[in-house]
Design a protein around this motif. Structure first.
Motif, PDB file in Angstrom:
ATOM      1  N   ALA A   1      -5.597  -8.500 -10.632  1.00  0.00           N
ATOM      2  CA  ALA A   1      -5.218  -7.152 -10.194  1.00  0.00           C
ATOM      3  C   ALA A   1      -4.734  -7.150  -8.746  1.00  0.00           C
ATOM      4  O   ALA A   1      -3.767  -6.446  -8.408  1.00  0.00           O
ATOM      5  CB  ALA A   1      -6.403  -6.202 -10.360  1.00  0.00           C
ATOM      6  N   VAL A   2      -5.383  -7.925  -7.876  1.00  0.00           N
ATOM      7  CA  VAL A   2      -4.967  -7.962  -6.469  1.00  0.00           C
ATOM      8  C   VAL A   2      -3.562  -8.550  -6.351  1.00  0.00           C
ATOM      9  O   VAL A   2      -2.706  -8.016  -5.628  1.00  0.00           O
ATOM     10  CB  VAL A   2      -5.985  -8.767  -5.642  1.00  0.00           C
ATOM     11  CG1 VAL A   2      -5.418  -9.089  -4.263  1.00  0.00           C
ATOM     12  CG2 VAL A   2      -7.289  -7.994  -5.495  1.00  0.00           C
ATOM     13  N   VAL A   3      -3.305  -9.649  -7.062  1.00  0.00           N
ATOM     14  CA  VAL A   3      -1.973 -10.265  -6.994  1.00  0.00           C
ATOM     15  C   VAL A   3      -0.912  -9.299  -7.512  1.00  0.00           C
ATOM     16  O   VAL A   3       0.159  -9.116  -6.901  1.00  0.00           O
ATOM     17  CB  VAL A   3      -1.962 -11.578  -7.787  1.00  0.00           C
ATOM     18  CG1 VAL A   3      -0.547 -12.142  -7.870  1.00  0.00           C
ATOM     19  CG2 VAL A   3      -2.893 -12.596  -7.145  1.00  0.00           C
ATOM     20  N   ILE A   4      -1.190  -8.635  -8.617  1.00  0.00           N
ATOM     21  CA  ILE A   4      -0.217  -7.720  -9.208  1.00  0.00           C
ATOM     22  C   ILE A   4       0.052  -6.540  -8.285  1.00  0.00           C
ATOM     23  O   ILE A   4       1.209  -6.125  -8.081  1.00  0.00           O
ATOM     24  CB  ILE A   4      -0.714  -7.250 -10.584  1.00  0.00           C
ATOM     25  CG1 ILE A   4      -0.773  -8.432 -11.551  1.00  0.00           C
ATOM     26  CG2 ILE A   4       0.181  -6.153 -11.142  1.00  0.00           C
ATOM     27  CD1 ILE A   4       0.526  -9.165 -11.711  1.00  0.00           C
ATOM     28  N   GLU A   5      -0.979  -5.964  -7.696  1.00  0.00           N
ATOM     29  CA  GLU A   5      -0.795  -4.790  -6.846  1.00  0.00           C
ATOM     30  C   GLU A   5      -0.102  -5.146  -5.539  1.00  0.00           C
ATOM     31  O   GLU A   5       0.680  -4.347  -5.005  1.00  0.00           O
ATOM     32  CB  GLU A   5      -2.135  -4.121  -6.568  1.00  0.00           C
ATOM     33  CG  GLU A   5      -2.722  -3.399  -7.756  1.00  0.00           C
ATOM     34  CD  GLU A   5      -1.777  -2.347  -8.308  1.00  0.00           C
ATOM     35  OE1 GLU A   5      -1.100  -1.659  -7.505  1.00  0.00           O
ATOM     36  OE2 GLU A   5      -1.717  -2.210  -9.541  1.00  0.00           O
ATOM     37  N   VAL A   6      -0.371  -6.325  -5.005  1.00  0.00           N
ATOM     38  CA  VAL A   6       0.330  -6.743  -3.787  1.00  0.00           C
ATOM     39  C   VAL A   6       1.824  -6.855  -4.059  1.00  0.00           C
ATOM     40  O   VAL A   6       2.669  -6.369  -3.274  1.00  0.00           O
ATOM     41  CB  VAL A   6      -0.244  -8.072  -3.264  1.00  0.00           C
ATOM     42  CG1 VAL A   6       0.665  -8.667  -2.199  1.00  0.00           C
ATOM     43  CG2 VAL A   6      -1.637  -7.856  -2.697  1.00  0.00           C
ATOM     44  N   VAL A   7       2.182  -7.473  -5.173  1.00  0.00           N
ATOM     45  CA  VAL A   7       3.597  -7.587  -5.520  1.00  0.00           C
ATOM     46  C   VAL A   7       4.203  -6.207  -5.752  1.00  0.00           C
ATOM     47  O   VAL A   7       5.328  -5.910  -5.308  1.00  0.00           O
ATOM     48  CB  VAL A   7       3.763  -8.483  -6.755  1.00  0.00           C
ATOM     49  CG1 VAL A   7       5.220  -8.513  -7.214  1.00  0.00           C
ATOM     50  CG2 VAL A   7       3.288  -9.896  -6.455  1.00  0.00           C
ATOM     51  N   THR A   8       3.480  -5.324  -6.422  1.00  0.00           N
ATOM     52  CA  THR A   8       3.998  -3.987  -6.705  1.00  0.00           C
ATOM     53  C   THR A   8       4.206  -3.187  -5.428  1.00  0.00           C
ATOM     54  O   THR A   8       5.246  -2.518  -5.245  1.00  0.00           O
ATOM     55  CB  THR A   8       3.025  -3.240  -7.639  1.00  0.00           C
ATOM     56  OG1 THR A   8       2.862  -3.990  -8.852  1.00  0.00           O
ATOM     57  CG2 THR A   8       3.532  -1.855  -7.979  1.00  0.00           C
ATOM     58  N   VAL A   9       3.243  -3.234  -4.513  1.00  0.00           N
ATOM     59  CA  VAL A   9       3.358  -2.477  -3.259  1.00  0.00           C
ATOM     60  C   VAL A   9       4.516  -2.994  -2.424  1.00  0.00           C
ATOM     61  O   VAL A   9       5.298  -2.208  -1.850  1.00  0.00           O
ATOM     62  CB  VAL A   9       2.032  -2.547  -2.475  1.00  0.00           C
ATOM     63  CG1 VAL A   9       2.204  -2.015  -1.058  1.00  0.00           C
ATOM     64  CG2 VAL A   9       0.955  -1.744  -3.196  1.00  0.00           C
ATOM     65  N   LEU A  10       4.677  -4.311  -2.351  1.00  0.00           N
ATOM     66  CA  LEU A  10       5.781  -4.867  -1.569  1.00  0.00           C
ATOM     67  C   LEU A  10       7.136  -4.482  -2.167  1.00  0.00           C
ATOM     68  O   LEU A  10       8.073  -4.131  -1.429  1.00  0.00           O
ATOM     69  CB  LEU A  10       5.651  -6.381  -1.474  1.00  0.00           C
ATOM     70  CG  LEU A  10       4.465  -6.903  -0.646  1.00  0.00           C
ATOM     71  CD1 LEU A  10       4.416  -8.426  -0.682  1.00  0.00           C
ATOM     72  CD2 LEU A  10       4.550  -6.403   0.801  1.00  0.00           C
ATOM     73  N   LEU A  11       7.254  -4.531  -3.486  1.00  0.00           N
ATOM     74  CA  LEU A  11       8.521  -4.155  -4.109  1.00  0.00           C
ATOM     75  C   LEU A  11       8.831  -2.674  -3.897  1.00  0.00           C
ATOM     76  O   LEU A  11       9.965  -2.302  -3.566  1.00  0.00           O
ATOM     77  CB  LEU A  11       8.485  -4.486  -5.599  1.00  0.00           C
ATOM     78  CG  LEU A  11       8.694  -5.954  -5.980  1.00  0.00           C
ATOM     79  CD1 LEU A  11       8.535  -6.136  -7.482  1.00  0.00           C
ATOM     80  CD2 LEU A  11      10.062  -6.432  -5.535  1.00  0.00           C
TER      81      LEU A  11
END
Length: 435
Positions: free
Chosen positions: A148-158
Motif C-alpha cells: 500500500a505504501v509503494v502504491i500510494e507513493v507512486v499515485t501521489v507523485l503522479l
C-alpha cells in the motif's frame, strides 16, 4: 431361547423347556384368535388382538411377572433416541451419533485451518478471508502495508507532478463550454481515474500474489512469515507481471476496438454522432472486458500455487470459472463492496482533513474548484494506505479461497489438502487426477 428385545411375544419368559406343571412355554402358547384354556393365567390380561412385533407398548399399570424383563419403549421418530454406547443414537465412534440424530446428515468436514475441507458457501469464503487476516495478522498487515505504501507513493507523485494540471473539471461546470472542451475535460478526468485505477489494480494483483502463500498455509492451519511468503512468490513475480501486462493489453485492445468506429466518425466531421458512438462502443467494450476479467480472475492464484506459466494459468482460470461465472462474479462483487465500504469509513475522514488543510478549504473541495494541493494528496494518501491494509487481505483472501473452492468442487482438492494437513483418514485416499 426367544427373548430378543422388542420381538418376543407379550408375556413370554426366557425359557427353553416346558414350564413346571406340564404347561408349554409362553412363546409356544395358543394363537390369539383361539380361546384361552386358562382364563386365570397371565395371558388373560392381554387383548386377543395384538400389534405387530416391535411396535406394541405395555398397558398402563400392567403388572410384570417376577423375573420378567419389561419391554423396551418403541423407537422414536427418525431413529434419534439414544440406545447404547457405540450405537447409532449414542456416543461411540465419530459420526454415528450425527447419523442417528434424526438423519441429520454426514459428520462435519475436517477443518484444520480457516475453512472446512468441502465446497464452501459465500459466508464461509468471506469468513475464511477475515479469519486468515486475524490469525496471521503480523504477516498479512506487513505485506499489505508495504504494498500500500509503494502504491500510494507512486499515485501521489503522479497526481501531484503529472496529472495535476490536466485533471480540470471547469469545462464540465461551464454551461457555455463547447463540445470539444467538454470532451477534453472528460478525457482528462477519465485519464486520471484510469491511471489511478491501473496502479491500484497492479497493487491488488501483487498483494494477492504475496498473500496467496499466507492464505494457502492458513487453510492447512500453518503459519508463514513475510520472508517465507516473499521467497515463495519471488520466482513467479516475472510471470505475474507478464500476466498483468497481458490482461491490460487485452483491456486496452477491447477499448480501442469499441471506440474505433466513433473515432472514425468524428474524424470524418460528424463530431456529435462520433462522440455518442464512442460512448456506446466504450460501454460494449467494458462489458466484454468485465466478462473476460472474471474468467481470468483466478489466473493469479493458479500461477502462484501451481507454478504455471502465463498461458497455462489463464487456461486454468477459464476452466475453473466455466459454468460458475455468475457465482464467481457475485462473490467477488460482494467482497469488493464490503472492502470499499470499510475503506470509505477510513478514507473519508482523512479526505475531509486533507481538504480542510488545503488552501481552498472544505468548501473549495466540495465545489471542485482548483486543483488538489500537496497537503490534500499526502493526508488522503495516508488514509488510503490505512484502508488498503484492511481491504487488500479481504479481496486477496476471497480470490484465493474462491480458487480453492472451485478446485474442491471440480477436482476434489480437499483430499490433497487433508493429506497435506496430516489429517487421519486422508493419507490412504487415492489422488484425484487434475482435470
Amino acid at each position: 431361547m426367544n427373548d430378543t428385545p422388542g420381538w418376543a411375544s407379550p408375556g413370554s419368559a426366557p425359557s427353553d423347556g416346558p414350564q413346571p406343571g406340564g404347561h408349554p412355554p409362553a412363546d409356544q402358547a395358543q394363537p390369539a384368535d383361539q380361546p384361552d384354556q386358562n382364563p386365570h393365567g397371565p395371558a388373560a390380561k392381554w387383548s386377543p388382538v395384538q400389534p405387530p412385533p416391535g411396535q406394541w407398548s405395555a398397558p398402563t399399570g400392567a403388572p410384570q411377572q417376577p423375573g420378567q424383563t419389561p419391554p423396551p419403549p418403541p423407537p422414536g421418530p427418525g431413529w434419534g433416541a439414544p440406545q447404547h454406547p457405540g450405537g447409532y443414537g449414542g456416543p461411540g465412534p465419530a459420526g454415528y451419533g450425527a447419523w442417528g440424530a434424526g438423519w441429520g446428515g454426514p459428520p462435519p468436514a475436517a477443518k484444520p485451518g480457516v475453512i472446512p475441507l468441502r465446497p464452501l458457501g459465500v459466508g464461509e469464503i468471506l469468513d475464511g478471508a477475515v479469519s486468515a487476516m486475524r490469525t496471521h495478522w503480523r504477516t498479512v498487515l506487513g505485506i499489505s502495508l508495504t504494498v500500500a505504501v509503494v502504491i500510494e507513493v507512486v499515485t501521489v507523485l503522479l497526481r501531484g507532478l503529472v496529472l495535476n494540471d490536466r485533471a480540470s473539471t471547469d469545462a464540465l461546470d461551464d454551461p457555455s463550454a463547447t463540445l470539444s472542451e467538454i470532451t477534453r475535460a472528460m478525457g482528462d478526468v477519465m485519464l486520471d481515474s484510469a491511471v489511478v485505477s491501473l496502479i491500484q489494480m497492479i497493487g491488488m494483483v501483487i498483494a494477492t500474489a504475496l498473500l496467496t502463500t499466507v492464505t494457502s498455509r492458513a487453510v492447512l492451519g500453518r503459519s508463514v512469515t513475510a520472508r517465507e511468503a516473499w521467497q515463495d512468490a519471488r520466482p513467479q513475480l516475472p510471470r505475474l507481471f507478464g500476466l498483468i501486462f497481458l490482461l491490460l493489453l487485452i483491456a486496452v485492445g477491447l477499448g480501442a476496438v469499441g471506440a474505433l468506429p466513433g473515432i472514425l466518425l468524428a474524424v470524418s466531421g460528424q463530431v456529435e454522432a462520433g462522440a455518442g458512438l464512442i460512448v456506446l462502443g466504450g460501454l460494449g467494450a467494458g462489458v466484454v472486458a468485465l466478462w473476460l476479467l472474471i474468467r481470468f480472475s483466478l489466473a493469479s492464484p493458479a500461477l502462484m500455487l501451481e507454478k504455471q506459466g502465463i498461458g497455462k494459468s489463464m487456461s486454468r482460470s477459464v476452466k475453473l470459472v466455466r459454468g460458475s461465472w455468475w457465482r464467481v462474479f457475485g462473490i467477488q462483487l460482494l467482497a469488493m463492496i464490503i472492502a470499499n465500504i470499510v475503506a470509505a469509513i477510513i478514507v473519508v475522514p482523512f479526505t475531509l482533513l486533507g481538504a480542510a488543510s488545503s488552501g481552498d478549504g472544505i468548501s473549495g473541495f466540495v465545489n471542485s474548484s482548483g486543483s488538489p494541493g500537496w497537503a490534500f494528496l499526502i493526508i488522503s494518501g495516508v488514509g488510503a494506505v490505512i484502508g488498503s491494509m484492511i481491504t487488500f487481505p479481504i479481496t486477496a483472501g476471497v480470490t484465493v479461497l474462491l480458487y480453492i473452492d472451485q478446485r474442491i468442487r471440480r477436482e476434489a482438492l480437499d483430499l490433497e489438502l487433508g493429506r497435506a494437513a496430516g489429517l487421519p483418514g486422508y493419507d490412504t485416499s487415492p489422488t484425484t487426477p487434475r482435470s
